[in-house]
Design an enzyme around this catalytic site. Structure first.
Site, PDB file in Angstrom:
ATOM      1  N   ALA A   1       0.680  -1.026  -0.135  1.00  0.00           N
ATOM      2  CA  ALA A   1      -0.392   0.377   0.142  1.00  0.00           C
ATOM      3  C   ALA A   1       0.702   0.989   0.217  1.00  0.00           C
ATOM      4  O   ALA A   1       1.281   1.909   0.589  1.00  0.00           O
ATOM      5  CB  ALA A   1      -0.694   0.187   0.784  1.00  0.00           C
TER       6      ALA A   1
ATOM      7  N   TYR B   1       9.598   9.839  -3.866  1.00  0.00           N
ATOM      8  CA  TYR B   1       9.098   7.890  -3.739  1.00  0.00           C
ATOM      9  C   TYR B   1      10.177   6.674  -3.172  1.00  0.00           C
ATOM     10  O   TYR B   1      10.030   5.410  -2.488  1.00  0.00           O
ATOM     11  CB  TYR B   1       8.795   7.822  -5.188  1.00  0.00           C
ATOM     12  CG  TYR B   1       8.281   6.438  -5.433  1.00  0.00           C
ATOM     13  CD1 TYR B   1       7.386   6.048  -5.334  1.00  0.00           C
ATOM     14  CD2 TYR B   1       9.038   5.833  -6.509  1.00  0.00           C
ATOM     15  CE1 TYR B   1       7.287   4.648  -5.049  1.00  0.00           C
ATOM     16  CE2 TYR B   1       8.630   3.800  -6.370  1.00  0.00           C
ATOM     17  CZ  TYR B   1       7.983   3.289  -6.048  1.00  0.00           C
ATOM     18  OH  TYR B   1       7.192   2.530  -5.781  1.00  0.00           O
TER      19      TYR B   1
ATOM     20  N   LYS C   1      11.027   4.320   0.384  1.00  0.00           N
ATOM     21  CA  LYS C   1      10.952   2.815   0.146  1.00  0.00           C
ATOM     22  C   LYS C   1      12.366   2.633   0.558  1.00  0.00           C
ATOM     23  O   LYS C   1      12.055   1.707   1.501  1.00  0.00           O
ATOM     24  CB  LYS C   1      10.881   2.942  -1.442  1.00  0.00           C
ATOM     25  CG  LYS C   1       9.775   2.897  -1.997  1.00  0.00           C
ATOM     26  CD  LYS C   1       8.569   1.443  -1.781  1.00  0.00           C
ATOM     27  CE  LYS C   1       7.251   1.978  -2.310  1.00  0.00           C
ATOM     28  NZ  LYS C   1       6.323   0.436  -1.736  1.00  0.00           N
TER      29      LYS C   1
ATOM     30  N   ASN D   1       9.772  -2.759 -13.836  1.00  0.00           N
ATOM     31  CA  ASN D   1       8.500  -2.164 -14.290  1.00  0.00           C
ATOM     32  C   ASN D   1       7.344  -2.476 -14.684  1.00  0.00           C
ATOM     33  O   ASN D   1       7.303  -3.963 -15.326  1.00  0.00           O
ATOM     34  CB  ASN D   1       8.363  -1.097 -15.419  1.00  0.00           C
ATOM     35  CG  ASN D   1       9.283   0.100 -15.623  1.00  0.00           C
ATOM     36  OD1 ASN D   1      10.785  -0.240 -14.994  1.00  0.00           O
ATOM     37  ND2 ASN D   1       8.774   1.191 -16.124  1.00  0.00           N
TER      38      ASN D   1
ATOM     39  N   ARG E   1      11.079  13.327 -19.360  1.00  0.00           N
ATOM     40  CA  ARG E   1      10.141  13.833 -18.632  1.00  0.00           C
ATOM     41  C   ARG E   1      11.173  13.928 -17.107  1.00  0.00           C
ATOM     42  O   ARG E   1      12.242  13.172 -17.312  1.00  0.00           O
ATOM     43  CB  ARG E   1       9.744  12.393 -18.172  1.00  0.00           C
ATOM     44  CG  ARG E   1       8.511  12.598 -17.024  1.00  0.00           C
ATOM     45  CD  ARG E   1       7.690  11.636 -16.884  1.00  0.00           C
ATOM     46  NE  ARG E   1       7.842  10.091 -16.523  1.00  0.00           N
ATOM     47  CZ  ARG E   1       7.200   8.961 -16.848  1.00  0.00           C
ATOM     48  NH1 ARG E   1       6.345   8.902 -16.878  1.00  0.00           N
ATOM     49  NH2 ARG E   1       8.108   7.680 -16.783  1.00  0.00           N
TER      50      ARG E   1
HETATM   51  N1  UFG Z   1       6.901   7.046 -21.241  1.00  0.00           N
HETATM   52  C1  UFG Z   1       7.142   8.312 -21.862  1.00  0.00           C
HETATM   53  N2  UFG Z   1       5.466   8.019 -22.945  1.00  0.00           N
HETATM   54  C2  UFG Z   1       4.894   8.094 -21.713  1.00  0.00           C
HETATM   55  C3  UFG Z   1       4.902   7.461 -20.053  1.00  0.00           C
HETATM   56  C4  UFG Z   1       5.868   6.427 -19.836  1.00  0.00           C
HETATM   57  O1  UFG Z   1       7.922   8.367 -23.271  1.00  0.00           O
HETATM   58  O2  UFG Z   1       3.341   8.703 -21.588  1.00  0.00           O
HETATM   59  C5  UFG Z   1       8.246   6.301 -20.732  1.00  0.00           C
HETATM   60  C6  UFG Z   1       8.908   6.934 -19.427  1.00  0.00           C
HETATM   61  O3  UFG Z   1       9.766   7.864 -19.873  1.00  0.00           O
HETATM   62  C7  UFG Z   1      10.005   5.843 -18.860  1.00  0.00           C
HETATM   63  C8  UFG Z   1       8.942   4.847 -19.868  1.00  0.00           C
HETATM   64  O4  UFG Z   1       8.278   4.888 -20.487  1.00  0.00           O
HETATM   65  O5  UFG Z   1      10.967   5.698 -20.003  1.00  0.00           O
HETATM   66  C9  UFG Z   1       8.691   3.669 -18.975  1.00  0.00           C
HETATM   67  O6  UFG Z   1       7.376   4.669 -18.007  1.00  0.00           O
HETATM   68  P1  UFG Z   1       6.810   4.509 -16.931  1.00  0.00           P
HETATM   69  O7  UFG Z   1       6.377   5.374 -16.065  1.00  0.00           O
HETATM   70  O8  UFG Z   1       5.777   3.155 -17.481  1.00  0.00           O
HETATM   71  O9  UFG Z   1       7.318   4.329 -16.195  1.00  0.00           O
HETATM   72  P2  UFG Z   1       8.620   4.314 -14.827  1.00  0.00           P
HETATM   73  O10 UFG Z   1      10.024   3.594 -15.481  1.00  0.00           O
HETATM   74  O11 UFG Z   1       9.123   5.997 -14.600  1.00  0.00           O
HETATM   75  O12 UFG Z   1       8.868   4.093 -13.653  1.00  0.00           O
HETATM   76  C10 UFG Z   1       8.767   2.220 -13.293  1.00  0.00           C
HETATM   77  C11 UFG Z   1       7.940   2.511 -11.694  1.00  0.00           C
HETATM   78  C12 UFG Z   1       7.965   3.656 -10.764  1.00  0.00           C
HETATM   79  C13 UFG Z   1       9.465   3.491 -10.269  1.00  0.00           C
HETATM   80  C14 UFG Z   1      10.125   3.734 -11.169  1.00  0.00           C
HETATM   81  C15 UFG Z   1      11.435   4.040 -11.151  1.00  0.00           C
HETATM   82  O13 UFG Z   1       6.431   2.624 -12.697  1.00  0.00           O
HETATM   83  O14 UFG Z   1       7.274   3.351 -10.085  1.00  0.00           O
HETATM   84  O15 UFG Z   1      10.357   2.693 -12.571  1.00  0.00           O
HETATM   85  O16 UFG Z   1      12.144   4.759 -12.160  1.00  0.00           O
HETATM   86  F1  UFG Z   1       9.573   4.653  -9.576  1.00  0.00           F
END
Ligand code: UFG
Length: 331
Positions: free
Chosen positions: A74, A141, A145, A170, A282
């Site tokens: 959670a 975040y 953790k 992921n 981002r």
């Molecule tokens: N991305 C895009 N467009 C989008 C959404 C994401 O290009 O609309 C890219 C992001 O920039 C990233 C990749 O797709 O390169 C994956 O993005 P996500 O948001 O799906 O996942 P993240 O890698 O950012 O997040 C994951 C976990 C988090 C954790 C993080 C660690 O979901 O909980 O990895 O970096 F904190």
């Protein structure tokens, strides 16, 4: 085993609940339903709509249900929001978790499985990522953790807590039968957003950054199926028998996929074209994150059933096709 699943109505928690049942355990679910979905949890299971930081309620549940182990999913998990609203993250992910742990120790429940994250490593200087890399989170975040991981170590020493912390890469996909899946609000993750863009629920998909030092200029990530994640949580049970045990495992397939590769795979699985917009990076996105998962394979016999992006996306697509509006579709 009687297992309290805190956050059991959320995305990963609800998949773990089903895996617990399949493995012959008895899950009891606690979720405050802020982000979780009641419909993600089988109706026949004991369900408590409560906050994880409500120590009195927790103690009552732990005793009443004869709980032997707690699994804790959670957490708030939006990296960007954690930067703008850090107190919300420290309160829920750390303070409330401390109250949960305090309640457990008071009642004498000393087995704990914790959802941690690869975000505890920050931007790694070595790939693939092993568990012994330095942990230097680059956002609140990941820091929350890591803070909990450190508290768990202290509790193992002081009180004989036995725990496993899984550092997820992921999490993606949905249950194979398409019954439960990913339904975040807001949704920020690549695969569900790409599916939404493929079916026209969103006008397009933004690619965040095309100038990374990666083969096609977009970020590399390690997508791991949510049921594969869940199975590791159960495989660790035999290791938590003795007091004071502590385990840390990376959970990823070890295979990196770029954003463009994921988009192509979603197009292939859905049979539709995704309109993309190439956008700036981002904030806070590392170029590449992927796991060396040899430790969890070696120590827990963990094997992934979904080794590549297409097999994972196929399950996400099945869930999405059956539930185009997520859990909101069901009566
Ligand atoms: N991305 C895009 N467009 C989008 C959404 C994401 O290009 O609309 C890219 C992001 O920039 C990233 C990749 O797709 O390169 C994956 O993005 P996500 O948001 O799906 O996942 P993240 O890698 O950012 O997040 C994951 C976990 C988090 C954790 C993080 C660690 O979901 O909980 O990895 O970096 F904190």
């Amino acid at each position: 085993m009687n297992v309290l699943v805190v956050g059991g109505a959320g995305y990963i928690g609800s998949h773990c609940v089903r895996q617990l049942i399949a493995a012959g355990h008895r899950p009891v679910v606690l979720d405050n339903l802020v982000y979780g979905h009641r419909r993600a949890v089988p109706t026949e299971l004991p369900f408590y709509a409560a906050n994880l930081g409500d120590a009195e309620t927790l103690k009552t549940i732990l005793r009443k249900e004869s709980i032997e182990m707690v699994m804790h999913f959670a957490a708030y998990c939006y990296v960007g929001e954690s930067v703008t609203a850090p107190l919300k993250y420290y309160e829920n992910n750390v303070s409330a978790t401390l109250r949960l742990l305090g309640a457990m120790l008071e009642v004498g429940v000393k087995k704990f499985v914790f959802s941690s994250t690869c975000a505890t490593y920050g931007s790694p200087d070595h790939l693939p990522m092993t568990e012994d890399l330095p942990q230097a989170p680059i956002n609140p975040y990941g820091q929350t953790k890591l803070d909990v991981e450190n508290v768990l170590k202290a509790l193992a020493t002081a009180h004989g807590l036995s725990f496993a912390a899984f550092r997820y890469f992921n999490a993606a996909g949905a249950s194979e039968d398409g019954a439960i899946g990913e339904d975040h609000n807001p949704e920020t993750h690549l695969i569900p957003l790409a599916i939404d863009a493929a079916v026209g629920k969103r006008p397009n998909l933004q690619i965040f950054g095309t100038d990374y030092p990666t083969p096609d200029g977009t970020c590399l990530r390690d997508y791991v199926h949510v049921d594969d994640l869940s199975r590791a949580h159960i495989a660790v049970f035999p290791k938590l028998g003795e007091p004071g045990q502590r385990y840390f495992y990376n959970l990823g397939t070890g295979k990196p996929f770029s954003v463009r590769e994921i988009i192509r795979a979603v197009e292939k699985i859905t049979g539709r074209k995704i309109p993309v917009i190439e956008s700036p990076r981002r904030a806070g996105d590392p170029a590449a994150l992927y796991a060396d998962s040899s430790k969890v394979q070696r120590e827990l016999g963990w094997k992934v059933k979904f080794p590549d992006a297409e097999s994972i996306i196929a399950t996400a697509w099945r869930w999405h096709s059956g539930h185009p509006n997520g859990y909101g579709d069901e009566a």
